[in-house]
Design a protein around this motif. Sequence first.
Motif, mmCIF file in Angstrom:
data_model
loop_
_atom_site.group_PDB
_atom_site.id
_atom_site.type_symbol
_atom_site.label_atom_id
_atom_site.label_comp_id
_atom_site.label_asym_id
_atom_site.label_seq_id
_atom_site.Cartn_x
_atom_site.Cartn_y
_atom_site.Cartn_z
ATOM 1 N N TYR A 12 0.893 -1.158 0.000
ATOM 2 C CA TYR A 12 0.000 0.000 0.000
ATOM 3 C C TYR A 12 0.932 1.208 0.000
ATOM 4 O O TYR A 12 1.631 1.442 0.993
ATOM 5 N N ARG B 130 -2.243 -13.136 13.655
ATOM 6 C CA ARG B 130 -2.750 -12.035 14.485
ATOM 7 C C ARG B 130 -3.222 -10.876 13.614
ATOM 8 O O ARG B 130 -2.945 -10.853 12.413
ATOM 9 N N GLY C 236 -3.456 -7.587 11.610
ATOM 10 C CA GLY C 236 -2.491 -6.762 10.889
ATOM 11 C C GLY C 236 -1.380 -7.548 10.200
ATOM 12 O O GLY C 236 -0.426 -6.961 9.698
ATOM 13 N N MET C 237 -1.500 -8.867 10.150
ATOM 14 C CA MET C 237 -0.426 -9.689 9.569
ATOM 15 C C MET C 237 -0.526 -9.832 8.051
ATOM 16 O O MET C 237 0.392 -10.358 7.412
ATOM 17 N N GLY C 238 -1.682 -9.426 7.477
ATOM 18 C CA GLY C 238 -1.805 -9.412 6.017
ATOM 19 C C GLY C 238 -2.839 -10.370 5.434
ATOM 20 O O GLY C 238 -2.891 -10.560 4.217
ATOM 21 N N LYS C 239 -3.698 -10.936 6.264
ATOM 22 C CA LYS C 239 -4.688 -11.917 5.788
ATOM 23 C C LYS C 239 -5.658 -11.279 4.787
ATOM 24 O O LYS C 239 -5.891 -11.804 3.697
ATOM 25 N N THR C 240 -6.233 -10.152 5.185
ATOM 26 C CA THR C 240 -7.190 -9.477 4.301
ATOM 27 C C THR C 240 -6.496 -8.980 3.035
ATOM 28 O O THR C 240 -7.043 -9.083 1.934
ATOM 29 N N THR C 241 -5.285 -8.482 3.196
ATOM 30 C CA THR C 241 -4.529 -8.009 2.033
ATOM 31 C C THR C 241 -4.281 -9.157 1.055
ATOM 32 O O THR C 241 -4.391 -8.990 -0.167
HETATM 33 N N1 LIG Z 1 -5.764 0.335 2.652
HETATM 34 C C1 LIG Z 1 -4.630 0.286 3.375
HETATM 35 N N2 LIG Z 1 -3.693 1.241 3.284
HETATM 36 C C2 LIG Z 1 -2.534 1.176 3.996
HETATM 37 N N3 LIG Z 1 -2.249 0.167 4.850
HETATM 38 C C3 LIG Z 1 -3.142 -0.806 4.980
HETATM 39 C C4 LIG Z 1 -4.383 -0.814 4.262
HETATM 40 N N4 LIG Z 1 -5.079 -1.931 4.616
HETATM 41 C C5 LIG Z 1 -4.302 -2.589 5.500
HETATM 42 N N5 LIG Z 1 -3.160 -1.929 5.725
HETATM 43 C C6 LIG Z 1 -2.054 -2.369 6.600
HETATM 44 O O1 LIG Z 1 -1.592 -3.602 6.097
HETATM 45 C C7 LIG Z 1 -1.275 -4.487 7.166
HETATM 46 C C8 LIG Z 1 -2.044 -5.795 6.992
HETATM 47 O O2 LIG Z 1 -3.427 -5.526 7.142
HETATM 48 P P1 LIG Z 1 -4.527 -6.626 6.878
HETATM 49 O O3 LIG Z 1 -4.240 -7.314 5.600
HETATM 50 O O4 LIG Z 1 -5.850 -5.979 7.025
HETATM 51 O O5 LIG Z 1 -4.255 -7.640 8.078
HETATM 52 P P2 LIG Z 1 -5.182 -8.750 8.755
HETATM 53 O O6 LIG Z 1 -6.342 -9.002 7.855
HETATM 54 O O7 LIG Z 1 -4.277 -9.926 8.920
HETATM 55 O O8 LIG Z 1 -5.613 -8.202 10.080
HETATM 56 C C9 LIG Z 1 -1.588 -3.748 8.442
HETATM 57 O O9 LIG Z 1 -0.394 -3.189 8.911
HETATM 58 C C10 LIG Z 1 -2.541 -2.676 8.012
HETATM 59 O O10 LIG Z 1 -2.421 -1.545 8.822
#
Ligand SMILES: Nc1ncnc2c1ncn2[C@@H]1O[C@H](COP(=O)(O)OP(=O)(O)O)[C@@H](O)[C@H]1O
Length: 240
Positions: free
Chosen positions: A19, A43, A45-50
Motif C-alpha cells: 500500500y 494475528r 495486521g499480519m496481512g490476511k485481508t490483504t
Molecule cells: N488500505 C490500506 N492502506 C494502507 N495500509 C493498509 C491498508 N489496509 C491494510 N493496511 C495495513 O496492512 C497491514 C495488513 O493488514 P490486513 O491485511 O488488514 O491484516 P489482517 O487481515 O491480517 O488483520 C496492516 O499493517 C494494516 O495496517
Amino acid sequence: MATATLEPLLAVRGIHTCYDQSHILRGVDLTVRPGETVALMGRNGMGKTTLIRTVMGLVPARQGRILVDGADVTGEATFRIAARGLAYVPEGRGIFATLSVRENLAIAHEGRGKASDWSLPRVLELFPRLAERLDNGGDQLSGGEQQMLAIARALLTNPRLLILDEATEGLAPLIRDEIWRTVGVIRAAGIATLIVDKNVAALTALADRVVILVKGEVAFTGTPGELTATPERMQHLLGV
Ligand SMILES: Nc1ncnc2c1ncn2[C@@H]1O[C@H](COP(=O)(O)OP(=O)(O)O)[C@@H](O)[C@H]1O
Ligand SMILES: [Mg+2]
C-alpha cells in the motif's frame, strides 16, 4: 481427503503487495485444492485481508503470480476472477442495506444466466432464518443474519472456492455455531473454502490445512494436528 494429486484450484506464488510505501506481503505462497478447506490465520495486521484482496484483484500484486486452475489471473479484473468460480465474503459483509433480503439474493442470482446448483430454495433451506426475512431490508437484519445473507448470496454464484474473511467476527456464540454448521455443509457439498477467523478451535476442527501469516510472510503451513501438536509454537504464532 485425497486431494494432494489434484491440480490446485488456487495457487498464490511469491506474492508481494504494497500500500503506497508500506510493503505488506513479502513473498506469500498459498495453495487451495478442489474441495479443500484452508484456514488462513495470524494475528491482527499480519496481512490476511490483504492477501485475499490481492487474490481477488482488488489490490495489485507488485510481484508474484495468482493462478486459478493453472491459468495466470494476476492483474485480471475482479469480476473476471469471480467468474472463474471464486466468491468472496468480505469483512463487514457488503450487504445492500436499502435492499430487501430477496433483492440482495436476486442480485447474485440474476448475475449468472445459467441454471444453478445453488438455487434460491436450496440456500433458504441452508439458512431458514433468511426464508423468514425475505421481505426485510438488509439494514433490519442482525449481524448474524447479514453474514448468512452474504454467504447465501455468494453460494448463488455457484463458487468452487468460497472465501470468508472474519467469518464470525462480532457475532453471538449461538450464531457463530450456526455459521460453522453451514460451513460444514458447504464443505460437504465439495466447495473449497479459504476461511479467516479468530476462533482457533473452530477452524482447526474444520480445516484440512492451516496457513499462518506473520508480518506478511507464511510462518506455518500444515495440518491442524501439526499445529496443535506444539502449543508453544501455536502460542508464538497466534498469541493464543
Ligand atoms: N488500505 C490500506 N492502506 C494502507 N495500509 C493498509 C491498508 N489496509 C491494510 N493496511 C495495513 O496492512 C497491514 C495488513 O493488514 P490486513 O491485511 O488488514 O491484516 P489482517 O487481515 O491480517 O488483520 C496492516 O499493517 C494494516 O495496517
Ligand atoms: Mg483482516
